[in-house]
Write an enzyme that holds these catalytic residues in place. Structure first.
Site, mmCIF file in Angstrom:
data_model
loop_
_atom_site.group_PDB
_atom_site.id
_atom_site.type_symbol
_atom_site.label_atom_id
_atom_site.label_comp_id
_atom_site.label_asym_id
_atom_site.label_seq_id
_atom_site.Cartn_x
_atom_site.Cartn_y
_atom_site.Cartn_z
ATOM 1 N N LYS B 102 0.820 -1.227 0.000
ATOM 2 C CA LYS B 102 0.000 0.000 0.000
ATOM 3 C C LYS B 102 0.843 1.262 0.000
ATOM 4 C CE LYS B 102 -0.264 -0.587 4.920
ATOM 5 N NZ LYS B 102 0.497 -1.838 4.822
ATOM 6 N N GLU B 126 -5.330 -6.578 -4.242
ATOM 7 C CA GLU B 126 -6.346 -6.793 -3.199
ATOM 8 C C GLU B 126 -5.768 -6.726 -1.792
ATOM 9 O OE1 GLU B 126 -9.382 -6.630 -1.749
ATOM 10 O OE2 GLU B 126 -10.129 -7.754 -3.468
ATOM 11 N N GLU B 187 3.810 -2.073 16.148
ATOM 12 C CA GLU B 187 5.255 -2.163 16.032
ATOM 13 C C GLU B 187 5.927 -1.346 17.142
ATOM 14 O OE1 GLU B 187 6.667 -1.697 11.902
ATOM 15 O OE2 GLU B 187 4.557 -1.885 11.361
ATOM 16 N N LYS B 202 -4.544 3.655 2.490
ATOM 17 C CA LYS B 202 -5.622 2.751 2.087
ATOM 18 C C LYS B 202 -6.851 3.517 1.594
ATOM 19 C CE LYS B 202 -3.919 -0.759 5.295
ATOM 20 N NZ LYS B 202 -4.025 -1.222 6.695
#
Lengths: 408, 408
Positions: B102, B126, B187, B202
């Protein structure tokens, strides 16, 4: 490209509307000009809305079948045997068919697919299950990387509306049904909806596709919601459980379990929050885990969204060498082999003291749900055959027994 | 057919697993035997699991680009400029590309699509949005009959996990963040997630596809959750509102409004019930009305589900004449033009009595939300510029202001 539209009722009118409103986008996607050239209607004298200029409006299906200029047929007229034969005639000529007809497809899809594949025609049917929700395409083209193990759906808006009214507003069944009729969500004779027959057809179509096996509709037990007592909805709410009519199937080790029945779900389960006329389908796959498709299960434009999507995809892939999916074997249906928790309400009597003994004898472990009347329990994992035995036991009067699913 | 797998981390390993576990089904669907012939890794000496027998394992990308036997490339290695150039090199050779990246796509998708279309290659992605949820395919191939007017999604599992812990368990932000780190949902440096940057990428990809316009990521305002105070979550709960970090866009009359920000939704809204690490995307279209796609937003097998689905579809449609979708014009971004309700908390001071006058001066209609401290209101429909003016007003100290969406 020329399209014949068979049926100009709620969905057919929606298809004309969507093709009109979104003409420019659709032309861009397909690279084709799509024209409705023929419309099959019952009454050719009835006044029609716009969007059909130049189309032949006829009540004579033979006239449409004989026309060799038609590329695609959209069937939104309903009916079973006769309609199947009509669609077969088109497929035999290599005409692509789009159908929203679950009643017919649940019986005859395999026969039609065979004819379609013999003649390089496409058979698409997104609108036949869960209206505008793209679950057929989703299972066939998006979750295709998965071995699917479970499908569980709220597949009927009428019954979901009634159960939502009972659950959220505390109405009894008859009041909720009358309200559904008044709002147009239930038909004058609501049998097909409230007895689960409509959902049965849809879970057959979903399961066939999900597991890649033919499914005989006669093997799918159905239990509707006409016997649901508000008492059980209220008792279950105290356990954070919500009652939904589910079409439900699981496929494990080559065995299919499949049913339509009212099921209790944890109230924070995604499906439990799907209310009123909305539909949703929950799918488990061995890669994706849990996925859900949510949206409108019926409606004119809503269902037309699925029909026109099929139309666009049919046009875009008309030169594809790929055949329609055809299962190569029937599913081995083995209902009742799994273990599930149950909610059970047993009518109170002087013999209440004996109930724990009866349950113990059947090896049904349980915890009691505190209620003002009756003997209400939640069982541990139990075979469905044990529940059947309990129902048949003369010493107890089982007023309600619902499977509990979706517990993590 | 030969596949090169670029990257063998969490998602790459999942792809190998899914191709192995579901080999038979995939072979049946594609009619092809799919083999991973090359794997690009950082460390060629590291021990690898099974499923890669016979594959060339290399750290030399040139070696893979030069190999003319490769049909499809799967890119799950991350990186932006260099990765874009690598994928471009494959596309120029007519090799199909599947990417889960992305970060790179949000910047360069239009350039890659152009190269792909010039060379009859497919570019599928996808897995780049919402992990295993088939929302890219859903918008492109199932809701394609609609003009889409709105997209609203929980697009980041880390922030949804944190907000769920705050909302459901009453934890404060730092405790929830620490827990997310411990569980592997966040993270060590969680900036990209908690500040909304991941979700921004996104919503750019979703909006581009939904509205058919290119979207410059620089035009998308982002506000994350690191400043969210549990007080506001609790106050909102009393109004039956739930706070979610949403990627959100609307397209009306040729104007795009787009943002990533914490938004309050009615607690019975479908998106409000999407909790912990799950993702979901809500789409409004002019035919379907409301539809939602729900599922896992991350994970090894879960994301691989989307990658392998793209792979199957790429193989099945490799002879198709259809090109990758390419928007023909940029979107005109006009943020702040619509009217929305807001939740606003203003810090208490001796001047509280003047607050209604300040709000009245700005024509902000409101009802007060009863709280133990501070001055908390829910506004009527208000332009966002009024809220900006309020924040800039020296007489008031706005501690929190959240848009309320999804009210019917």
């Amino acid at each position: 490209m020329k399209i014949a539209l068979l049926g100009l009722g709620t969905v057919g009118t929606g298809v004309v509307d969507v093709l009109g409103s979104n003409r420019e986008k659709i032309a861009g996607l397909t690279g084709e000009s799509l024209t409705i050239s023929h419309v099959l209607v019952n009454d050719i004298n009835k006044k029609r809305g716009s969007g059909l200029d130049g189309a032949v409006i006829t009540d004579d299906i033979e006239k449409i079948i004989e026309d060799d200029t038609i590329d695609i047929v959209i069937e939104v007229m309903g009916g079973i045997e006769r309609t199947k034969n009509i669609l077969k005639a088109f497929l035999e000529k290599g005409v692509h068919v789009i159908s929203a007809n679950k009643d017919m497809l649940a019986e005859h899809i395999d026969e039609l697919v065979e004819t379609a594949n013999e003649n390089n025609a496409q058979l698409l049917y997104e609108a036949s299950v869960a209206g505008g929700i793209p679950v057929i395409h989703g299972i066939e083209h998006s979750l295709n990387s998965n071995q699917i193990t479970k499908v569980m759906g709220i597949l009927n808006g009428t019954t979901n509306y009634i159960l939502s009214k009972m659950t959220i507003d505390g109405w009894d069944y008859n009041r909720a049904l009358d309200d559904a009729k008044e709002k147009g969500y239930a038909e004058a004779d609501p049998t097909n909806d409230v007895e689960g027959i409509d959902a049965q057809r849809k879970i057959v179509l979903l399961s066939r596709l999900a597991y890649g096996r033919t499914v005989d509709i006669g093997t799918v037990p159905v239990s509707g919601i006409s016997g649901v007592d508000i008492t059980d909805i209220e008792n279950a709410a105290r356990e954070n459980l919500t009652l939904k009519l589910l079409g439900k199937s699981e496929y494990r080790d080559g065995a299919l379990s499949i049913s339509v029945e009212p099921v209790l779900l944890p109230s924070d389960h995604q499906l439990a929050g799907v209310n009123y006329e909305k539909n949703a389908v929950f799918v488990n796959g061995n890669a994706v885990g849990e996925a859900m498709f949510y949206g409108p299960g019926a409606g004119s434009l809503e269902t037309a969204s699925a029909v026109v999507s099929d139309l666009i995809n049919a046009v875009r892939s008309k030169d594809s060498r790929h055949k329609n999916f055809a299962p190569d074997a029937p599913a081995a249906v083995e209902n009742g082999s799994g273990m599930n928790e149950y909610y059970i309400r047993i009518k109170s009597s002087g013999a209440d003291d004996n109930l724990p003994a009866v349950l113990d004898e059947l090896s049904i472990g349980f915890s009691r749900i505190d209620t003002e009347s009756d003997f209400v329990i939640r069982t541990g994992p139990t075979e469905s055959s044990r529940i059947d035995e309990l129902k048949q036991n003369d010493a107890v009067d089982v007023a309600a027994a619902y499977q509990i699913d979706g517990v993590e």
